[in-house]
Design an enzyme around this catalytic site. Structure first.
Site, PDB file in Angstrom:
ATOM      1  N   ASP A 170       0.302  -7.600   1.381  1.00 12.59           N
ATOM      2  CA  ASP A 170       0.723  -6.206   1.523  1.00 12.59           C
ATOM      3  C   ASP A 170       2.245  -6.074   1.537  1.00 12.59           C
ATOM      4  O   ASP A 170       2.814  -5.340   2.344  1.00 12.59           O
ATOM      5  CB  ASP A 170       0.127  -5.566   2.777  1.00 12.59           C
ATOM      6  N   HIS A 228       0.813  -1.218   0.000  1.00 15.57           N
ATOM      7  CA  HIS A 228       0.000   0.000   0.000  1.00 15.57           C
ATOM      8  C   HIS A 228       0.849   1.272   0.000  1.00 15.57           C
ATOM      9  O   HIS A 228       0.367   2.341  -0.362  1.00 15.57           O
ATOM     10  CB  HIS A 228      -0.988   0.003   1.180  1.00 15.57           C
ATOM     11  N   SER A 236       4.783   2.280   8.230  1.00 18.09           N
ATOM     12  CA  SER A 236       4.436   1.159   7.363  1.00 18.09           C
ATOM     13  C   SER A 236       5.580   0.818   6.415  1.00 18.09           C
ATOM     14  O   SER A 236       6.128   1.688   5.740  1.00 18.09           O
ATOM     15  CB  SER A 236       3.192   1.504   6.541  1.00 18.09           C
TER      16      SER A 236
END
Length: 339
Positions: free
Chosen positions: A75, A45, A154
């Site tokens: 992901d 993402h 992230s």
């Protein structure tokens, strides 16, 4: 093994962590770290809908990287860079006995809120978690931690605070790729086991082929077990079946029965084992499908059907990928074309 302080961990690993920018001049979209000498690992993402991203290294230098592979269902994404600082060396991915365990001290490195080179600390709160996503599916085998993970973290590494190779970053294995904060003191990371399974395929082919049983399941609770004549609550019951590909077909539940004032499914197959290994929950089933099976290759399932335990052989399909994920994989520089 020798337990070391977080300062030693930080010094050993921080030069391998990068900031990733989707658009020039804007705040960093996320973090990443060196998987090998020419590839960075991050979240899908973080680089979604981008073929190239800007990379800022710990020493302040910049490089433009090419997204060579990504997988929406775990992901994970891989970025190739052609030049990097000499001190930016690959981080070791945990394996075997280095897999995380609850209570193990860990540190999350990355760039939360655009603050480069940050470290937060905590412990492994749980393992083998299934993490729901906004895309309507769950990522299997994630690591739960209370180490603070904020926007910008992230894609950064979750690293164990244990060192058995002093003087290098090899003694601090990565136990996960930080993904998200789900609540107060609850964060998640994609596990080292999933990394080791998926990332080599992303590098060589640009994508990862997921096995797919084409079924919807529920964990078997004591009420479901009682309604289906099982001696104990174990496995997952099939409540819906989509189009299956080959081999023996799985059968869904078509009715419900009231047990202790609750309506529960009855009559569907209950998966209790896969490939000779027990299946106790949906999390265990999805993890085994991800790490131990391949689309198109027959697998043995142990099921409870109408109160009797039997073994069948079925053929998992390939889980369909989104149009955007397929386009990015096809357009990236890979060694094998996507058909």
């Amino acid at each position: 093994m020798k337990q070391l302080d977080y300062q030693s961990l930080y010094k050993a690993a921080v030069t391998s962590v990068v900031s990733i920018y989707r658009d020039p001049g804007q705040r960093g979209a996320g973090s990443g770290f060196f998987y090998d000498d020419t590839h960075l690992l991050t979240n899908e993402h973080v680089v979604r809908d981008r073929d190239r991203v800007d990379i800022r290294f710990h020493d302040g230098s910049w490089e433009t990287g090419t997204v060579v592979g990504s997988d929406v269902y775990t992901d994970l994404a891989v970025i190739r860079v052609s030049d990097s600082p000499t001190e930016a060396t690959p981080l070791q991915i945990a394996g075997g006995t280095a897999y995380p365990q609850p209570g193990q001290p860990v540190a999350a490195l990355g760039n939360p809120l655009g603050l480069d080179g940050s470290i937060t600390t905590g412990v492994v709160s749980g393992i083998d978690r299934s993490m729901p996503t906004s895309g309507g599916f769950a990522i299997p085998d994630t690591v739960q931690t209370d180490s603070p993970i904020n926007p910008g973290n992230s894609g950064g590494p979750l690293i164990t605070a244990v060192d058995d190779t002093p003087g290098t970053n090899e003694g601090y294995p990565v136990v996960g790729v930080n993904r998200a904060k789900s609540g107060e003191n609850i964060g998640f990371a994609i596990s080292a086991r999933v990394i080791s399974e998926v990332v080599p395929e992303l590098i060589t082919t640009g994508r990862y082929r997921h096995s797919y049983l084409c079924v919807q399941t529920l964990d078997v609770t004591p009420r479901i077990a009682k309604a289906n004549g099982m001696d104990a609550a174990r496995g997952v019951i099939i409540v819906n079946v989509r189009q299956q590909t080959g081999g023996d077909q799985l059968k869904p539940s078509h009715q419900k029965r009231r047990i202790e004032e609750a309506a529960v499914p009855v009559g569907g197959d209950v998966i209790v084992g896969i490939g000779g290994q027990s299946v106790r929950s949906h999390e265990e089933l999805t993890r085994r499908l991800l790490t131990e099976t391949e689309p198109g290759n027959p697998i043995k399932l142990d099921i409870v059907r109408q109160g009797r335990e039997v073994s069948i052989q079925t053929v998992p399909a390939e889980r369909p990928v989104t149009a955007g994920d397929r386009k990015r994989a096809a357009d990236s520089s890979t060694t094998i074309p996507i058909n």
